[in-house]
Design an enzyme around this catalytic site. Structure first.
Site, mmCIF file in Angstrom:
data_model
loop_
_atom_site.group_PDB
_atom_site.id
_atom_site.type_symbol
_atom_site.label_atom_id
_atom_site.label_comp_id
_atom_site.label_asym_id
_atom_site.label_seq_id
_atom_site.Cartn_x
_atom_site.Cartn_y
_atom_site.Cartn_z
ATOM 1 N N ASP A 1 -0.113 5.092 1.105
ATOM 2 C CA ASP A 1 -0.362 6.019 2.208
ATOM 3 C C ASP A 1 -0.294 5.302 3.554
ATOM 4 O OD1 ASP A 1 -0.781 8.028 0.369
ATOM 5 O OD2 ASP A 1 -2.958 7.831 0.384
ATOM 6 N N ASP B 1 0.880 -1.157 0.000
ATOM 7 C CA ASP B 1 0.000 0.000 0.000
ATOM 8 C C ASP B 1 0.927 1.219 0.000
ATOM 9 O OD1 ASP B 1 -2.248 1.736 0.442
ATOM 10 O OD2 ASP B 1 -1.791 1.697 2.588
#
Length: 273
Positions: free
Chosen positions: A11, A9
């Site tokens: 963020d 991922d």
């Protein structure tokens, strides 16, 4: 050998903040963002915010400058570089957008470490405004997953990757609600690395029996590096040992084949000088 794939991922996993919130806050548009948030999906809201900020004179260069200042733990970039140097296939699956991600990766000097980035499409139009589109057109072709936001199902992306690269072992790192769905798609022999005390970790703790992958939690970039590189080295050793066992089995197989007497071979061709 099958190989190892590491899916990140972006963020609050690679960087320490949400890149959308970071840009909105740094460019002074937080109040408008909070006012509009209840009225539309997040991805649509970010497209609207780019329009509003452009109308107020904010430039692409200002957005880039803000993105280059995004906070990141000092051990995350070394971890990514090490994983890449160890031969892992690194990919990103993120509900941010391509412009934000690529701007940050280029600034950090690690863009070439990743073979694929899956995120919401974005581009700068002729007027110099950033246009952000949904990864999935949820108005005409909804993905149908009730665990994920309407614009992106990360589980769908993982399933597509598995269909193309199914023989690779996978390590998935994430923090948010949207990272729970892909954790359910991981197979036995894969590893899920949720960030401790973040939404994905909490959902996994509540639904541990639904996951087939082994789980390793992490708190910060230092633990991310230690656990990730440790898992990669462990997987590579196991992969090498499996290769040795396979070769040993092949050797045993050939040992059981009766050798034909030398007389059965045709006589050598004599060359006259």
């Amino acid at each position: 050998m099958a190989g190892i794939m590491v899916v990140f991922d972006f963020d609050k996993t690679i960087i320490e903040v949400d890149s959308d919130n970071w840009v909105v806050d740094e460019l002074g548009a937080t109040d408008l963002f909070n006012e509009l948030l209840p009225t539309m999906p997040w991805n649509s809201l970010m497209e609207r915010m780019m329009k509003e900020m452009h109308a107020k004179g904010k430039t692409i260069e200002e957005i880039k400058d803000v993105l280059k200042k995004v906070p990141i733990h000092p051990r995350v970039v070394p971890a990514i570089k090490t994983a890449h140097s160890l031969g892992c296939d690194l990919r990103i699956v993120s509900d941010a957008n391509m412009f934000f991600i690529e701007t940050i990766l280029d600034h950090l000097g690690i863009r070439n470490c990743f073979s694929e980035i899956n995120s919401n499409p974005s581009y700068v139009n002729g007027e110099g405004r950033l246009i952000i589109s949904p990864y999935v057109d949820f108005l005409t072709s909804p993905h149908g997953c009730n665990l994920c936001p309407p614009n992106m199902c990360k589980g769908m992306i993982i399933k597509r990757i598995q269909a193309n690269e199914g023989n690779k072992k996978m390590i998935y790192l994430g923090d948010g609600v949207g990272d729970f769905c892909p954790s359910l798609k991981l197979k036995e022999g894969d590893f899920m690395m949720p960030r401790k005390n973040f939404p994905a970790w909490k959902l996994i703790c509540e639904n541990r029996g639904l996951l087939k992958a082994e789980i390793f939690e992490w708190i910060d970039g230092k633990e991310l590096e230690q656990i990730l590189i440790g898992l990669i080295e462990k997987m590579k050793i196991e992969e090498a040992n499996n290769g040795i066992q396979l070769l040993s089995a092949v050797d045993c197989k050939f040992e059981k084949i009766p050798m034909v007497a030398h007389e059965a071979f045709p006589p050598p061709l004599r060359v006259h000088h």
